[in-house]
Design an enzyme around this catalytic site. Structure first.
Site, PDB file in Angstrom:
ATOM      1  N   ARG A 191      -3.323 -32.595 -16.880  1.00 54.20           N
ATOM      2  CA  ARG A 191      -4.389 -32.128 -17.779  1.00 54.20           C
ATOM      3  C   ARG A 191      -4.612 -30.618 -17.729  1.00 54.20           C
ATOM      4  NH1 ARG A 191      -7.043 -35.623 -14.065  1.00 54.20           N
ATOM      5  NH2 ARG A 191      -7.857 -34.491 -12.269  1.00 54.20           N
ATOM      6  N   ASP A 192      -5.548 -30.171 -18.546  1.00 55.08           N
ATOM      7  CA  ASP A 192      -6.062 -28.793 -18.572  1.00 55.08           C
ATOM      8  C   ASP A 192      -5.038 -27.783 -19.103  1.00 55.08           C
ATOM      9  OD1 ASP A 192      -8.071 -30.168 -17.253  1.00 55.08           O
ATOM     10  OD2 ASP A 192      -7.526 -29.420 -15.268  1.00 55.08           O
ATOM     11  N   GLU A 219      -5.603 -28.568 -10.475  1.00 58.14           N
ATOM     12  CA  GLU A 219      -6.338 -28.580 -11.744  1.00 58.14           C
ATOM     13  C   GLU A 219      -6.421 -27.168 -12.331  1.00 58.14           C
ATOM     14  OE1 GLU A 219      -9.238 -32.380 -11.590  1.00 58.14           O
ATOM     15  OE2 GLU A 219     -10.098 -30.624 -10.644  1.00 58.14           O
ATOM     16  N   LEU A 245     -24.937 -32.337 -18.037  1.00 59.27           N
ATOM     17  CA  LEU A 245     -24.041 -31.697 -17.058  1.00 59.27           C
ATOM     18  C   LEU A 245     -23.034 -30.777 -17.727  1.00 59.27           C
ATOM     19  CD1 LEU A 245     -22.251 -33.224 -14.011  1.00 59.27           C
ATOM     20  CD2 LEU A 245     -20.839 -32.284 -15.847  1.00 59.27           C
ATOM     21  N   TYR A 291     -11.261 -33.345 -22.277  1.00 61.62           N
ATOM     22  CA  TYR A 291     -11.220 -32.620 -21.013  1.00 61.62           C
ATOM     23  C   TYR A 291     -10.779 -31.167 -21.227  1.00 61.62           C
ATOM     24  CZ  TYR A 291     -12.334 -36.450 -17.771  1.00 61.62           C
ATOM     25  OH  TYR A 291     -12.962 -37.415 -17.043  1.00 61.62           O
ATOM     26  N   SER A 292     -10.671 -30.449 -20.124  1.00 58.66           N
ATOM     27  CA  SER A 292     -10.510 -28.987 -20.187  1.00 58.66           C
ATOM     28  C   SER A 292      -9.272 -28.520 -20.936  1.00 58.66           C
ATOM     29  CB  SER A 292     -10.474 -28.424 -18.773  1.00 58.66           C
ATOM     30  OG  SER A 292     -11.774 -28.424 -18.260  1.00 58.66           O
ATOM     31  N   ASN A 338     -19.528 -28.535 -16.712  1.00 58.77           N
ATOM     32  CA  ASN A 338     -18.594 -28.120 -15.658  1.00 58.77           C
ATOM     33  C   ASN A 338     -17.668 -27.020 -16.161  1.00 58.77           C
ATOM     34  OD1 ASN A 338     -17.756 -30.874 -16.672  1.00 58.77           O
ATOM     35  ND2 ASN A 338     -15.964 -30.552 -15.418  1.00 58.77           N
ATOM     36  N   ASP A 339     -16.386 -27.196 -16.209  1.00 58.08           N
ATOM     37  CA  ASP A 339     -15.473 -26.065 -16.420  1.00 58.08           C
ATOM     38  C   ASP A 339     -15.736 -25.256 -17.686  1.00 58.08           C
ATOM     39  OD1 ASP A 339     -14.413 -27.849 -14.616  1.00 58.08           O
ATOM     40  OD2 ASP A 339     -12.551 -28.169 -15.703  1.00 58.08           O
ATOM     41  N   GLN A 364     -17.127 -27.804 -20.590  1.00 57.11           N
ATOM     42  CA  GLN A 364     -17.134 -29.251 -20.371  1.00 57.11           C
ATOM     43  C   GLN A 364     -18.582 -29.695 -20.325  1.00 57.11           C
ATOM     44  OE1 GLN A 364     -14.218 -31.682 -19.475  1.00 57.11           O
ATOM     45  NE2 GLN A 364     -13.910 -30.241 -21.137  1.00 57.11           N
TER      46      GLN A 364
HETATM   47  C1  FRU Z   1     -12.046 -29.806 -13.234  1.00 56.07           C
HETATM   48  C2  FRU Z   1     -11.816 -31.036 -14.084  1.00 56.07           C
HETATM   49  C3  FRU Z   1     -10.590 -30.876 -14.963  1.00 56.07           C
HETATM   50  C4  FRU Z   1     -10.878 -31.826 -16.085  1.00 56.07           C
HETATM   51  C5  FRU Z   1     -12.372 -31.660 -16.252  1.00 56.07           C
HETATM   52  C6  FRU Z   1     -13.092 -32.907 -16.694  1.00 56.07           C
HETATM   53  O1  FRU Z   1     -13.366 -29.670 -12.821  1.00 56.07           O
HETATM   54  O2  FRU Z   1     -11.686 -32.174 -13.264  1.00 56.07           O
HETATM   55  O3  FRU Z   1      -9.370 -31.125 -14.308  1.00 56.07           O
HETATM   56  O4  FRU Z   1     -10.198 -31.504 -17.246  1.00 56.07           O
HETATM   57  O5  FRU Z   1     -12.873 -31.258 -15.000  1.00 56.07           O
HETATM   58  O6  FRU Z   1     -14.426 -32.608 -16.979  1.00 56.07           O
END
Ligand code: FRU
Length: 481
Positions: free
Chosen positions: A161-162, A220, A40, A102-103, A42-43, A59
């Site tokens: 986060r992020d 986020e 998977l 994480y991000s 993601n960001d 991610q």
């Molecule tokens: C957004 C998120 C971020 C986090 C990451 C975890 O999609 O939830 O807030 O850092 O994905 O994978």
């Protein structure tokens, strides 16, 4: 580097090899979008250009097609078209990031590439802890973790986060997406002179404040930047209720524009504007490249939005990133345009042109799975629609001034749609890939970003004009070399 990080990276590399055939045999694999090699994605994270090379981290959960203890995968490119998978940048192998790196974002300082990311930790009872961490690299490929640079500040829950870091005048700033103890979304701002010691300045803005009012329980992936004389705060709020055509997805992404006051740490801004009209767009990140362009890449997915139904899961992968887009602020609006570089993918010898009118037309010569299609709309008296592989359709109803993207749901096969009101449509630019469509309306005034999963054998493209219609269509087959 601890042994655990190396072990995890090793396991992830083995997983790529073990699943390579299964992943690559999927006809839905993209021709020109960034995808996970397995598992998977993601960001997008750490988007930056350094010494001529673009870096996009992502991610990544290599071991399953679901969320979990994320790694940072890494792609590099010199032309924003051809991307190379680099060695894994970060693995969740330390006490402060054991449940996920994480991000976060990247900056360059003292000739080093510095990554700021969130160390996600869950204790035995499932309680969340959060640490903002730093990793450094001298070559842009191998990263040394430097540990925690920022702990959770008072007044916020561990949904904190992020980190997005940037420089303004002689100081460094970091925004963090969070919520207060009443579970109202916020963007917290920190300041530093050395990238190691960070002081909280307060909330840039927050749910509940005027003129945005109640805007969700968690924000986020914040990003704050200057664009054509305005300051823009881009973020992905969670918890908005649908309102007419707006906020139709499970979670949203949008922006505020105004002026940032770096002394008070507050932003004076207008109302919230949703950024994309399609089904899958979330957690985008921008960077200022070496040509001074503000570029953005987003995740072509939305958390918890039918993710387990994506058909690519059978092939051991899920999700991809959008094409890179150049941002501008024009006429009080954030405008997105595909980066110019993408024109180099056009196979000019395979360019097709056609004029469409009041008729139904199956464009045999326009068939395909991977192309750019530009419609110049001269005049539409009633409506027209373009259908992609009998699975997705873009419709313009000129009588009502409504633009609609419709697709077959990958959850239950039923039709579902997203729309926006629009005064006039002058042009529509489609970037069509094997399982995605990005539509840029009126040179980027509105964008619809979505996945679609047509049958492999159906490569049709049909046009349907209703009433007087005069549309010029140009199509280029696209190929990343
Ligand atoms: C957004 C998120 C971020 C986090 C990451 C975890 O999609 O939830 O807030 O850092 O994905 O994978």
């Amino acid at each position: 580097m601890t042994g655990r990080n190396e072990q995890l990276k090793d396991l992830a590399m083995k997983e790529i090899e073990a699943q390579r055939k299964t992943v690559e045999s999927d006809h839905r694999r993209s021709a020109f979008h960034l995808m996970p090699p397995v598992g998977l994605l993601n960001d997008p994270n750490g988007f930056i250009q350094w010494k001529g090379v673009y870096h996009v981290f992502f991610q990544w959960m290599p071991f399953k097609t679901d969320h979990g203890a994320k790694f940072w995968g890494h792609y590099t490119s010199t032309d924003l078209i051809n991307w190379e998978l680099a060695p894994i940048a970060l693995a969740p192998g330390d006490w402060y990031d054991k449940n996920g790196c994480y991000s976060g974002s990247a900056v360059v300082s003292q000739d080093k590439l510095m990554l700021f990311y969130t160390g996600n930790v869950k204790d035995e009872q499932g309680n969340r802890e959060t640490y903002q961490c730093l990793a450094e690299s001298e070559d842009g490929i191998h990263f040394d973790k430097k540990g925690v640079v920022l702990n959770l500040s008072e007044g916020y829950t561990p949904h904190f986060r992020d980190p997005k870091v940037w420089q303004h005048l002689d100081k460094w700033y970091m925004v963090v997406g969070t919520q207060n103890l009443n579970e109202e979304g916020r963007v917290a701002l920190f300041e530093s002179t050395n990238l190691k010691d960070w002081t909280l300045k307060g909330d840039v803005t927050a749910s509940g404040e005027e003129p945005i009012g109640d805007l969700g329980f968690m924000w986020e992936c914040p990003d704050l930047f200057e664009l054509d004389g305005k300051d823009i705060l881009l973020f992905s709020p969670q918890g908005l209720k649908p309102e007419g055509y707006l906020y139709q997805n499970v979670y949203q992404t949008g922006y505020l524009s105004g002026e940032m006051n770096y002394v008070s740490g507050k932003m004076n801004h207008g109302s919230f504007t949703e950024l994309d009209r399609g089904f899958e767009f979330y957690a985008p990140q921008t960077t200022l490249d070496e040509n001074g362009r503000r570029l953005m890449i987003g995740w072509m997915g939305v958390p918890e939005q039918g993710e387990e139904h994506h058909p690519t899961i059978e092939h051991k992968w899920i999700h991809m990133l959008t094409i890179p887009r150049e941002l501008h602020y024009e006429g009080d609006k954030l405008i997105q345009r595909p980066v110019k570089e993408l024109e180099a993918m056009r196979q000019n010898e395979l360019k097709k042109e056609i004029t469409l009118s009041n008729e139904e037309k199956a464009w045999e010569e326009f068939h395909g799975t991977t192309y750019e299609l530009l419609l110049h709309v001269q005049k539409v008296e009633s409506s027209f629609a373009v259908n992609f592989r009998n699975n997705a359709e873009m419709m313009y109803d000129a009588d009502k001034g409504i633009l609609t993207f419709k697709r077959k749901s990958f959850v239950d096969g039923k039709d579902e749609s997203r729309s926006c009101s629009i005064d006039e449509v002058h042009n529509l630019r489609f970037y069509v890939d094997s399982s995605s469509i990005e539509v840029f309306v009126n040179d980027g005034e509105e964008v619809f970003t979505s996945r679609f999963f047509p049958e492999e054998h159906d490569v049709s493209l049909t046009f349907n004009g209703n009433g007087f219609v005069d549309v010029k269509a140009t199509k280029w087959l696209l190929e990343a070399k």
